[in-house]
Design an enzyme around this catalytic site. Structure first.
Site, PDB file in Angstrom:
ATOM      1  N   LYS A 118     -51.843  27.101   2.193  1.00 55.33           N
ATOM      2  CA  LYS A 118     -52.046  28.005   1.060  1.00 55.33           C
ATOM      3  C   LYS A 118     -53.351  27.751   0.323  1.00 55.33           C
ATOM      4  O   LYS A 118     -53.891  28.638  -0.320  1.00 55.33           O
ATOM      5  CB  LYS A 118     -50.856  27.930   0.095  1.00 55.33           C
ATOM      6  CG  LYS A 118     -49.593  28.546   0.682  1.00 55.33           C
ATOM      7  CD  LYS A 118     -48.555  28.812  -0.380  1.00 55.33           C
ATOM      8  CE  LYS A 118     -47.341  29.523   0.214  1.00 55.33           C
ATOM      9  NZ  LYS A 118     -46.217  29.585  -0.713  1.00 55.33           N
ATOM     10  N   LYS A 200     -45.546  33.517  11.388  1.00 56.66           N
ATOM     11  CA  LYS A 200     -44.184  33.769  10.912  1.00 56.66           C
ATOM     12  C   LYS A 200     -44.173  34.997   9.999  1.00 56.66           C
ATOM     13  O   LYS A 200     -45.174  35.320   9.359  1.00 56.66           O
ATOM     14  CB  LYS A 200     -43.606  32.543  10.202  1.00 56.66           C
ATOM     15  CG  LYS A 200     -44.196  32.261   8.856  1.00 56.66           C
ATOM     16  CD  LYS A 200     -43.372  31.233   8.076  1.00 56.66           C
ATOM     17  CE  LYS A 200     -43.974  31.128   6.677  1.00 56.66           C
ATOM     18  NZ  LYS A 200     -43.281  30.288   5.754  1.00 56.66           N
ATOM     19  N   LYS A 203     -43.607  36.632   3.167  1.00 53.92           N
ATOM     20  CA  LYS A 203     -43.728  37.494   1.994  1.00 53.92           C
ATOM     21  C   LYS A 203     -45.190  37.672   1.623  1.00 53.92           C
ATOM     22  O   LYS A 203     -45.625  38.751   1.256  1.00 53.92           O
ATOM     23  CB  LYS A 203     -43.060  36.810   0.794  1.00 53.92           C
ATOM     24  CG  LYS A 203     -41.560  36.848   0.806  1.00 53.92           C
ATOM     25  CD  LYS A 203     -41.083  36.720  -0.653  1.00 53.92           C
ATOM     26  CE  LYS A 203     -39.715  36.122  -0.738  1.00 53.92           C
ATOM     27  NZ  LYS A 203     -39.720  34.743  -1.224  1.00 53.92           N
TER      28      LYS A 203
HETATM   29  P1  AMP Z   1     -39.956  32.122   0.889  1.00 52.12           P
HETATM   30  O1  AMP Z   1     -40.141  33.497   1.431  1.00 52.12           O
HETATM   31  O2  AMP Z   1     -41.107  31.229   1.282  1.00 52.12           O
HETATM   32  O3  AMP Z   1     -39.622  32.077  -0.583  1.00 52.12           O
HETATM   33  O4  AMP Z   1     -38.713  31.494   1.664  1.00 52.12           O
HETATM   34  C1  AMP Z   1     -37.362  31.658   1.276  1.00 52.12           C
HETATM   35  C2  AMP Z   1     -36.467  31.127   2.382  1.00 52.12           C
HETATM   36  O5  AMP Z   1     -36.591  31.931   3.564  1.00 52.12           O
HETATM   37  C3  AMP Z   1     -36.797  29.695   2.819  1.00 52.12           C
HETATM   38  O6  AMP Z   1     -35.604  29.008   3.114  1.00 52.12           O
HETATM   39  C4  AMP Z   1     -37.615  29.893   4.058  1.00 52.12           C
HETATM   40  O7  AMP Z   1     -37.544  28.784   4.929  1.00 52.12           O
HETATM   41  C5  AMP Z   1     -36.962  31.133   4.669  1.00 52.12           C
HETATM   42  N1  AMP Z   1     -37.939  31.883   5.478  1.00 52.12           N
HETATM   43  C6  AMP Z   1     -39.105  32.422   5.031  1.00 52.12           C
HETATM   44  N2  AMP Z   1     -39.761  33.053   6.043  1.00 52.12           N
HETATM   45  C7  AMP Z   1     -38.980  32.902   7.148  1.00 52.12           C
HETATM   46  C8  AMP Z   1     -39.096  33.334   8.514  1.00 52.12           C
HETATM   47  N3  AMP Z   1     -40.146  34.043   8.940  1.00 52.12           N
HETATM   48  N4  AMP Z   1     -38.111  33.006   9.379  1.00 52.12           N
HETATM   49  C9  AMP Z   1     -37.035  32.303   8.966  1.00 52.12           C
HETATM   50  N5  AMP Z   1     -36.854  31.854   7.697  1.00 52.12           N
HETATM   51  C10 AMP Z   1     -37.818  32.155   6.792  1.00 52.12           C
END
Ligand code: AMP
Ligand code: TRP
Length: 339
Positions: A118, A200, A203
């Site tokens: 990041k 991956k 968001k």
């Molecule tokens: P975040 O979007 O970074 O706030 O992630 C929220 C949750 O979603 C966390 O537990 C991440 O590990 C999971 N997560 C985010 N992106 C992915 C993805 N592409 N595949 C699987 N899990 C994800």
């Protein structure tokens, strides 16, 4: 001294209100949160303070925090069963974060992959909060003495760090925290982007075509799946050298609750086009009830705010019990009870 080990049976997880939730969030994390709330004592947190670690718009942060709450409820989280709350409404998170930042080491934070990614080499000009982000995350979990942290694969390193901090703190000040472990599902822990299967689904990174949002209307879902990149060849098969198909087949298997092998078998004589339309239909059907519930909830924000407020009150009680212990152990004065 015996470490408090992972025996509390409590789970804790968090999600940033920094963007709209996508299929990766759902399949990698939120879906497991819903399952865990049935049998275990669970706390789920909308981490608005973490969302301030990259530049943010105040009005957007505030709106997204409630929207994320509504969407989590729409996904099946039941505020009556699990604690669902907003991080900043429980001030103990920020307080413990400071104390843990005096236990954490520069070197271990510098090794965090998420920080490296990041800050993208601009480590002198990014906010300090991006660097200390994992310390606040450790405070989130340790406050509740949770033993399990259901997350996607990308969070593994942060969970290892919070274990290290818990163990170090316990050695220095006495047995206080539970050392938590990551609970990462075998399948779906890393859903890839639809337009670049080497990245991956995220968001914050990638355009609209890279992810299916949980609240995408059916036409948008269909369009995104139709335009998803595929691999060379024609067979609907997963495996080495087929990152795009592997991802799409995994999505199908997870949405249907079957296996990659079963999906391959079913589409063994189909072309990419036919498989993609079946996948689009399946995702539309899977997400329809979530979107419908979300629309209902968001038409009355005050109700979601009320649910989150009572979640915060319940969470604060648990957090305050831990903080009394922590303050006493590190040498901070007792706090007068509010009169
Ligand atoms: P975040 O979007 O970074 O706030 O992630 C929220 C949750 O979603 C966390 O537990 C991440 O590990 C999971 N997560 C985010 N992106 C992915 C993805 N592409 N595949 C699987 N899990 C994800
Ligand atoms: N850092 C996590 C993410 O980006 C979100 C998070 C914050 C979290 N605090 C947490 C996850 C505590 C698990 C436990 O996904």
């Amino acid at each position: 001294m015996a470490q408090r080990e992972a025996r509390s049976g409590r789970v804790f997880s968090g999600i940033q209100p920094s963007g709209e939730l996508h299929l990766g969030n759902y399949l990698g994390a939120v879906r497991h949160w819903v399952t865990a709330q049935e049998a275990r004592n669970a706390f789920y947190c909308i981490v608005d303070l973490h969302a301030m670690s990259l530049p943010w718009e105040p009005a957007e942060l505030r709106a997204r925090t409630v929207e994320t709450g509504a969407l989590l409820i729409a996904c099946g989280l039941d505020p009556k069963r699990s604690g669902l709350f907003v991080q900043s409404q429980v001030p103990a998170h920020a307080e413990l974060s400071w104390i843990l930042s005096c236990v954490a080491r520069m070197g271990e934070l510098r090794r965090m992959v998420q920080f490296k990614e990041k800050s993208m080499g601009a480590s002198e000009s990014v906010g300090v909060g991006l660097f200390t982000y994992p310390v606040l995350q450790a405070a989130d979990v340790l406050l509740y003495r949770a033993s399990g942290v259901p997350v996607g694969e990308d969070q593994r390193q942060h969970i290892e760090l919070m274990r290290d901090l818990a163990v170090r703190f316990n050695r220095r000040f006495g047995d206080t925290f539970v050392a938590p472990h990551a609970e990462i599902a075998a399948s779906g822990a890393r859903i890839m982007s639809l337009d670049d299967p080497t990245q991956k689904m995220s968001k914050s990174v990638g355009g609209p075509g890279s992810k299916v949002l949980l609240i995408d209307p059916p036409e948008a879902i269909t369009k995104k799946i139709r335009s998803a990149v595929t691999d060379s060849g024609r067979r609907v098969a997963a495996g080495e050298g087929k990152p795009a198909l592997t991802n799409l087949i995994t999505l199908y298997a997870l949405a249907e609750g079957s296996s990659v092998a079963a999906v391959e078998e079913r589409f063994s004589s189909a072309g990419y086009g036919e498989f993609k339309s079946a996948l689009a239909d399946l995702l539309v059907a899977t997400l329809a009830p979530i979107r419908q519930r979300y629309d209902e909830l968001i038409s009355d924000r005050a109700e979601t705010e009320r649910l989150l407020g009572s979640g915060a009150a319940a969470a604060a009680e648990v957090a305050e019990t831990t903080m009394r212990d922590v303050r006493a152990r590190v040498g901070l004065p007792e706090r007068a009870a509010p009169s």
